[in-house]
Scaffold this motif. Sequence first.
Motif, PDB file in Angstrom:
ATOM      1  N   PHE A 226      -0.386   5.062  -7.710  1.00  0.00           N
ATOM      2  CA  PHE A 226      -0.926   4.421  -6.508  1.00  0.00           C
ATOM      3  C   PHE A 226      -0.618   2.924  -6.560  1.00  0.00           C
ATOM      4  O   PHE A 226      -1.119   2.209  -7.411  1.00  0.00           O
ATOM      5  CB  PHE A 226      -2.439   4.639  -6.430  1.00  0.00           C
ATOM      6  CG  PHE A 226      -2.984   4.665  -5.021  1.00  0.00           C
ATOM      7  CD1 PHE A 226      -2.739   3.623  -4.137  1.00  0.00           C
ATOM      8  CD2 PHE A 226      -3.742   5.725  -4.583  1.00  0.00           C
ATOM      9  CE1 PHE A 226      -3.232   3.649  -2.849  1.00  0.00           C
ATOM     10  CE2 PHE A 226      -4.252   5.773  -3.296  1.00  0.00           C
ATOM     11  CZ  PHE A 226      -3.997   4.730  -2.424  1.00  0.00           C
TER      12      PHE A 226
ATOM     13  N   ASN B 190      -4.754  12.463   0.041  1.00  0.00           N
ATOM     14  CA  ASN B 190      -5.220  11.080   0.195  1.00  0.00           C
ATOM     15  C   ASN B 190      -5.715  10.858   1.618  1.00  0.00           C
ATOM     16  O   ASN B 190      -4.930  10.811   2.559  1.00  0.00           O
ATOM     17  CB  ASN B 190      -4.093  10.091  -0.125  1.00  0.00           C
ATOM     18  CG  ASN B 190      -4.585   8.654  -0.173  1.00  0.00           C
ATOM     19  OD1 ASN B 190      -5.508   8.343  -0.930  1.00  0.00           O
ATOM     20  ND2 ASN B 190      -4.005   7.777   0.625  1.00  0.00           N
TER      21      ASN B 190
ATOM     22  N   PRO C 235       0.435   4.906  -1.457  1.00  0.00           N
ATOM     23  CA  PRO C 235      -0.269   5.962  -2.187  1.00  0.00           C
ATOM     24  C   PRO C 235       0.709   6.987  -2.731  1.00  0.00           C
ATOM     25  O   PRO C 235       1.854   7.079  -2.271  1.00  0.00           O
ATOM     26  CB  PRO C 235      -1.179   6.579  -1.122  1.00  0.00           C
ATOM     27  CG  PRO C 235      -0.497   6.280   0.170  1.00  0.00           C
ATOM     28  CD  PRO C 235       0.202   4.962  -0.010  1.00  0.00           C
TER      29      PRO C 235
ATOM     30  N   TYR D  37       0.864  -1.183   0.000  1.00  0.00           N
ATOM     31  CA  TYR D  37       0.000   0.000   0.000  1.00  0.00           C
ATOM     32  C   TYR D  37       0.896   1.228   0.000  1.00  0.00           C
ATOM     33  O   TYR D  37       1.451   1.624   1.022  1.00  0.00           O
ATOM     34  CB  TYR D  37      -0.931   0.010   1.217  1.00  0.00           C
ATOM     35  CG  TYR D  37      -1.801   1.246   1.273  1.00  0.00           C
ATOM     36  CD1 TYR D  37      -2.906   1.384   0.447  1.00  0.00           C
ATOM     37  CD2 TYR D  37      -1.490   2.301   2.140  1.00  0.00           C
ATOM     38  CE1 TYR D  37      -3.690   2.524   0.477  1.00  0.00           C
ATOM     39  CE2 TYR D  37      -2.271   3.451   2.180  1.00  0.00           C
ATOM     40  CZ  TYR D  37      -3.370   3.548   1.345  1.00  0.00           C
ATOM     41  OH  TYR D  37      -4.146   4.680   1.374  1.00  0.00           O
TER      42      TYR D  37
ATOM     43  N   LEU E   3      -8.845   9.471  -2.803  1.00  0.00           N
ATOM     44  CA  LEU E   3      -7.760  10.183  -3.464  1.00  0.00           C
ATOM     45  C   LEU E   3      -8.331  11.436  -4.122  1.00  0.00           C
ATOM     46  O   LEU E   3      -9.274  11.343  -4.915  1.00  0.00           O
ATOM     47  CB  LEU E   3      -7.092   9.275  -4.487  1.00  0.00           C
ATOM     48  CG  LEU E   3      -5.910   9.850  -5.261  1.00  0.00           C
ATOM     49  CD1 LEU E   3      -4.750  10.157  -4.323  1.00  0.00           C
ATOM     50  CD2 LEU E   3      -5.468   8.880  -6.352  1.00  0.00           C
TER      51      LEU E   3
END
Length: 666
Positions: A415, A373, A360, A358, A394
Amino acid sequence: MFNKILIANRGEIACRVIKSARKMGIETVAVYSDADRNALHVKMADEAVHIGPAPANQSYIVIDKVMTAIRATGAEAVHPGYGFLSENMKFAEALEAEGVAFIGPPSGAIEAMGDKITSKKIAQEAGVSTVPGYMGLIEDADEAVKISRQIGYPVMIKASAGGGGKGMRIAWTDEEAREGFQSSKNEAASSFGDDRIFIEKFVTQPRHIEIQVLADSHGNCVYLHERECSIQRRNQKVIEEAPSPFLDEETRRAMGEQAVALAKAVGYTSAGTVEFIVDGDKNFYFLEMNTRLQVEHPVTELITGIDLVEQMIRVAAGEKLPFKQEDLKIHGWAVESRLYAEDPYRNFLPSIGRLSRYRPPAEVSEPTHVVRNDTGVYEGGEISMYYDPMIAKLCTWAPDRSRAIEGMRNALDAFELEGIGHNLPFLSAVMDHPRFVSGEITTAFIAEEYPDGFEGVTPSNGGMRKLAAVAAHMKMLREARAAQISGAMQHHARRVEPNYVVFLGRKTFPVHVVTTDEGTTVTHEDGTVDEVRSDWTLGDVLFRGTVGGDEMIVKVNFGRGGVRLRWRGAEMKAVVRTPRQAELAAMMPEKLPPDTSKLLLCPMPGLVVSIAVEEGMEVQEGQALATVEAMKMENILRAERKGIVKKINAVPGASLAVDDVIMEFE
């Protein structure tokens, strides 16, 4: 001002409230269930209190447990976020009785606007335009069919206490009205503890546009312009933007004034949203009022510069709004993409599991560009079947719509998310869709543009050539690395490589490659030349660079026999071969997927609510076979073709995983 507030929620909205409270110097208390013991909002808060088992009806929506946490921590106020107890009048009353401030509207406003039937009557009395419909309670499916015929199909069947798309069905026929009534009633009972249903006319070619209002306890009420929320699936929003590309100033002002009139009519304070359905002629109709902070509030914050959570806290503390209507201008354009743990290739069905990766995109706040985000997860965390499948929101902002959309394209490309099914490819596809780019959208966008479901994206020929150039560039770097390791490579300022063939999915791209210290020059069969410039190195999972002068961000995942490339909603395997290897590969047999045409497979992790058929029964195409509940939503599984039920493997109440066999057919 308060010294300590408790957030009666979880996930990204709890984290969002904590950020504003921290900025204001206010201590925060988180509450959590068994499933959220290691959640991000628990880590962020100053204190955390355990309130029960994973199911929300045993933890987050149990008023007594939340009240116990308030007493134990000495919290002076409570922010409810959205969902759960945010629009629960009894919770607001319990706080009032305890002498604890509710960071939201008065209980009377929650009661009046929380009931869709009552709210519509109040809206009519306040001079707000409303949709034709039946405002009485409906007892059974037969009455639902009768009322639907009187109103005229299509109709919208809705839970009176509903929200977030739950307890809502569109019916075009008697059969759909009967079936939709029961499903809406079931969802309403399980999600809100209130199974009352009403029916209203479904407006065709509708756009979902909502007005953000903010009011204090001193008689001041303003509207902070509108949000366009028309990109929806299963009546739940996926992409929002502010302002709307459809409204003119006159319509915007009329909608805003009516929203304020409704808020004043119910003595509203705090932040709230008045939702409207707008037709193609800019006629608008009141849909509902959400007496809470909306999921999509960040886009309003980005175009107004106002922190809505901060203002909610200040209003709850008795302060006046620090601005008037004439102070609220629209600055630039903002877009929000809701990142969900759901598989767009499987009709957006929920997905659960661990976030193995994960990452972002970096948040940015510059005068010409913003990336934001809002999230409640982290790498290594789990997406649970007990709660809403949202992972993150987002958002991008820019001075105009086209640049805000381009910023979102790049942010989505950057992402990184692995471990579960997710809708990133779909969000990217929408950003490039001509209809979205033009602003010509309705709430039927997904159904109309993807009638057979989302099947991915095939880039344009130019986009495919650029991806082929990226694959060729990576091939040369890998070969150079191998040569360095073997000691076979000697330094040359320029080296001409033999021809290659890049396989992208089912397409082939013969290329001629020249490498230099500056990068790679890829010449295609038609003479087109792409100069690849990047500092990408082996092992990077994101390729960032320019191809033919255009910036590109491509997700990279090397595997057996090739590399998986993901860009702008497209996902494909790239294999770079010599011409002879390409010739031999063309002779290899194609591996076919297994035949599952005689099986009903569970499309998502969930619980079996009901089985609608019996063994030996003949079923017709489209007939309901079973209902599976996942993440608080009921999903009716239907027969794809005519057949006879041979064996039923699941029973109501059973917990199933993805692709578990529910029943078999002859």
